[in-house]
Design an enzyme around this catalytic site. Structure first.
Site, PDB file in Angstrom:
ATOM      1  CG  ASP A  97      37.203  33.907  46.715  1.00 47.68           C
ATOM      2  OD1 ASP A  97      37.000  33.069  45.808  1.00 47.68           O
ATOM      3  OD2 ASP A  97      38.326  34.356  46.974  1.00 47.68           O
TER       4      ASP A  97
ATOM      5  N   GLY B  95      30.163  34.649  44.900  1.00 49.79           N
ATOM      6  CA  GLY B  95      29.767  34.849  43.502  1.00 49.79           C
ATOM      7  C   GLY B  95      30.981  34.938  42.608  1.00 49.79           C
ATOM      8  CG  ASP B  96      32.426  35.003  38.006  1.00 49.51           C
ATOM      9  OD1 ASP B  96      33.393  35.777  38.192  1.00 49.51           O
ATOM     10  OD2 ASP B  96      32.300  34.303  36.979  1.00 49.51           O
TER      11      ASP B  96
ATOM     12  CG  HIS C 120      47.875  36.567  39.557  1.00 45.91           C
ATOM     13  ND1 HIS C 120      48.995  35.858  39.894  1.00 45.91           N
ATOM     14  CD2 HIS C 120      46.918  36.192  40.446  1.00 45.91           C
ATOM     15  CE1 HIS C 120      48.732  35.096  40.932  1.00 45.91           C
ATOM     16  NE2 HIS C 120      47.502  35.285  41.292  1.00 45.91           N
TER      17      HIS C 120
HETATM   18  C1  LIG Z   1      45.610  33.526  44.852  1.00 42.28           C
HETATM   19  S1  LIG Z   1      44.134  33.536  45.697  1.00 42.28           S
HETATM   20  C2  LIG Z   1      44.324  34.900  46.796  1.00 42.28           C
HETATM   21  C3  LIG Z   1      43.421  34.844  47.993  1.00 42.28           C
HETATM   22  C4  LIG Z   1      43.596  36.013  48.964  1.00 42.28           C
HETATM   23  N1  LIG Z   1      43.273  37.286  48.371  1.00 42.28           N
HETATM   24  C5  LIG Z   1      44.993  36.050  49.541  1.00 42.28           C
HETATM   25  O1  LIG Z   1      45.804  36.854  49.119  1.00 42.28           O
HETATM   26  O2  LIG Z   1      45.281  35.190  50.380  1.00 42.28           O
HETATM   27  C6  LIG Z   1      43.036  34.214  44.483  1.00 42.28           C
HETATM   28  C7  LIG Z   1      41.618  34.286  44.955  1.00 42.28           C
HETATM   29  O3  LIG Z   1      40.839  34.979  44.002  1.00 42.28           O
HETATM   30  C8  LIG Z   1      39.599  34.309  43.898  1.00 42.28           C
HETATM   31  N2  LIG Z   1      39.034  34.604  42.579  1.00 42.28           N
HETATM   32  C9  LIG Z   1      39.681  34.623  41.386  1.00 42.28           C
HETATM   33  N3  LIG Z   1      38.841  34.907  40.390  1.00 42.28           N
HETATM   34  C10 LIG Z   1      37.614  35.072  40.963  1.00 42.28           C
HETATM   35  C11 LIG Z   1      36.333  35.375  40.451  1.00 42.28           C
HETATM   36  N4  LIG Z   1      36.142  35.567  39.138  1.00 42.28           N
HETATM   37  N5  LIG Z   1      35.319  35.468  41.332  1.00 42.28           N
HETATM   38  C12 LIG Z   1      35.501  35.273  42.659  1.00 42.28           C
HETATM   39  N6  LIG Z   1      36.698  34.982  43.204  1.00 42.28           N
HETATM   40  C13 LIG Z   1      37.740  34.880  42.366  1.00 42.28           C
HETATM   41  C14 LIG Z   1      39.976  32.848  44.042  1.00 42.28           C
HETATM   42  O4  LIG Z   1      38.892  32.025  44.376  1.00 42.28           O
HETATM   43  C15 LIG Z   1      41.016  32.905  45.133  1.00 42.28           C
HETATM   44  O5  LIG Z   1      40.449  32.804  46.414  1.00 42.28           O
END
Ligand SMILES: C[S@@+](CC[C@H](N)C(=O)[O-])C[C@H]1O[C@@H](n2cnc3c(N)ncnc32)[C@H](O)[C@@H]1O
Length: 445
Positions: free
Chosen positions: A307, A333-334, A354
């Site tokens: 994440d 990271g991203d 999403h």
């Molecule tokens: C709605 S949360 C869901 C977290 C977890 N998967 C859960 O279901 O409890 C979305 C997660 O995706 C991560 N995320 C979204 N885009 C991302 C990216 N480009 N790089 C890293 N993490 C990302 C966000 O930081 C967040 O923790």
């Protein structure tokens, strides 16, 4: 046509006036005087207030005198509902027709606009009213029964005159109910604002009303004109950077995510059948809570958690707490630029795609597909919203607008998902059980 039934009346009497002195409240006592059943006028007034709130009826003073038996209540209320329908003020109009046009034949369009369109268009203001009542904890204050406005204001720390006006506004749409002598009590809608209600919506109300979401929505026009998110434009930094720079909001956001993700964990774990896998990569796995639940149940499994750096920074102690830290490799990271590790049996993206537009989602999926190589047994597990097609109510359609404004992401229909997976080198396994949140299992092709 809307109808007020004996079952509803019994439910309201039992909840707000208690059981009868003798016997059961059923059809056999429908013509018995309330007085003989042991109810006094104060109790009945409370029941009538509840009916008024539930149906948004404007009941005249003194109407109680006409409702001395359960049957008289049913007849009076149903008569009012019928006449409201004929006046074109009811909710019973047919909105969708086979031609797709609005059928307003039984409605007076001007009152429909006044009541419904105006209510929807002023929804932003109403949302602030609800937020204010939520922040003041008014639902908790009146949890044990209606109280007068001065007492509520004192307990909630508010100005009584102003709070009265805000509560009166909320009560006009069925959130709280005003009783005699400026008292206010709970309604079924107001119950959702109680802090001890496990199905309540307090975190959602707060989430929708803090700067994090509120400010970007000021620029929704920009998002709709350009297709771009409005987060950085209004708040000057990316979403994860904003959370890092504002630790209090960051903590609230974490709690909010936990509130959702922790609610259904048991049900979700059943669906995934993780026992098939010995290793799992949880991409966008947040603070690792879900992964920890999987690992706890599958002691042989090893895992990878990815994440944003500021998010996974919280994962170590949490995984430690569940006794699974040593089985997890954590990386920050991203995801749109990540070098996803090869060799995992399953790759999980839970409520992550999403946040991404189609180009980003396709990039992430293609990277996973590349790393699966020729392992035909590897699986992609996508857990996300599947939008209801057409005009049906679906909270996902609101979430979809959130995703546009905040991240430039989107919710997807089943057809959108199938096409996205196909473009990225995947094919669905079996027929998924499509709910609002759906597990889509795919294999590499
Ligand atoms: C709605 S949360 C869901 C977290 C977890 N998967 C859960 O279901 O409890 C979305 C997660 O995706 C991560 N995320 C979204 N885009 C991302 C990216 N480009 N790089 C890293 N993490 C990302 C966000 O930081 C967040 O923790």
């Amino acid at each position: 046509m809307q109808e007020f039934t004996l079952e509803e009346l019994v439910e309201l009497i039992e909840a707000h006036a208690g059981e009868p002195d003798e016997g059961e409240l059923d059809v056999s006592v429908v013509d018995v005087l309330f007085q003989e059943l042991g109810y006094d006028s104060v109790q009945l007034l409370e029941v009538v207030s509840q009916i008024k709130a539930r149906y948004g009826l404007d009941l005249a003073e003194g109407i109680l005198a006409e409702m001395r038996t359960p049957r008289q209540v049913l007849d009076t209320i149903n008569e009012l509902l019928r006449s409201r329908q004929h006046d074109g003020m009811g909710n019973g109009m047919t909105v969708h027709t086979s031609s797709g046009a609005f059928d307003l034949s039984h409605n007076d369009a001007s009152s429909l606009h006044a009541q419904q369109l105006l209510l929807l268009a002023c929804g932003g203001r109403l949302a602030r009213v609800v937020y204010t009542l939520a922040e003041l904890g008014v639902a908790d204050v009146v949890a044990d029964g209606p109280l007068d406005i001065d007492t509520i204001a004192e307990k909630a720390g508010a100005d009584a005159v102003s709070l009265y006006r805000v509560l009166r506004c909320a009560a006009s749409v069925g959130i709280f109910v005003e009783g005699p002598t400026r008292t206010f009590g709970l309604t079924p809608l107001a119950e959702g604002l109680r802090s001890d209600n496990p199905n309540g919506v307090l975190p959602l109300v707060r989430y929708n009303n803090i700067e994090l979401t509120h400010r970007p929505f000021d620029e929704i026009l920009h998002s709709v004109r350009t297709g771009e998110p409005s987060f950085e434009r209004t708040l000057g930094v990316s979403f994860p950077d904003y959370l890092s720079a504002n630790p209090e909001v960051g903590r609230f956001f974490d709690q909010f995510m936990s509130f959702w993700s922790r609610q259904f964990v048991e049900e979700e774990l059943e669906q995934y059948r993780f026992e098939r896998f010995t290793s799992l990569a949880d991409l966008g796995g947040g603070d690792g809570f879900f992964l920890a639940q999987v690992l706890k149940r599958h002691p042989e499994m090893s895992a990878y958690l990815y994440d944003y750096p500021s998010v996974v920074a919280k994962a170590g102690p949490l995984l430690e707490e569940f006794g699974v830290r040593e089985r997890v490799e954590i990386e920050g990271g991203d995801l749109t630029r990540a070098d996803v590790p090869a060799g995992y049996d399953a790759y999980l993206l839970k409520a992550v795609l999403h946040w991404q537009n189609d180009e980003q989602a396709e990039g992430i999926l293609k990277e996973i597909r590349r790393k699966m190589g020729d392992n035909a047994a590897a699986r992609l597990l996508v857990f996300d919203s599947v939008l209801d097609p057409g005009n049906a109510w679906d909270h996902g359609k609101f979430l979809d607008v959130d995703m546009l404004v905040l991240f430039g992401g989107r919710e997807r229909t089943f057809d959108d998902w199938t096409a996205l997976l196909r473009r990225s080198g995947f094919e669905l396994v079996g027929q998924p059980n499509v709910f609002h949140w759906t597990l889509l299992e795919a294999k590499p092709v």
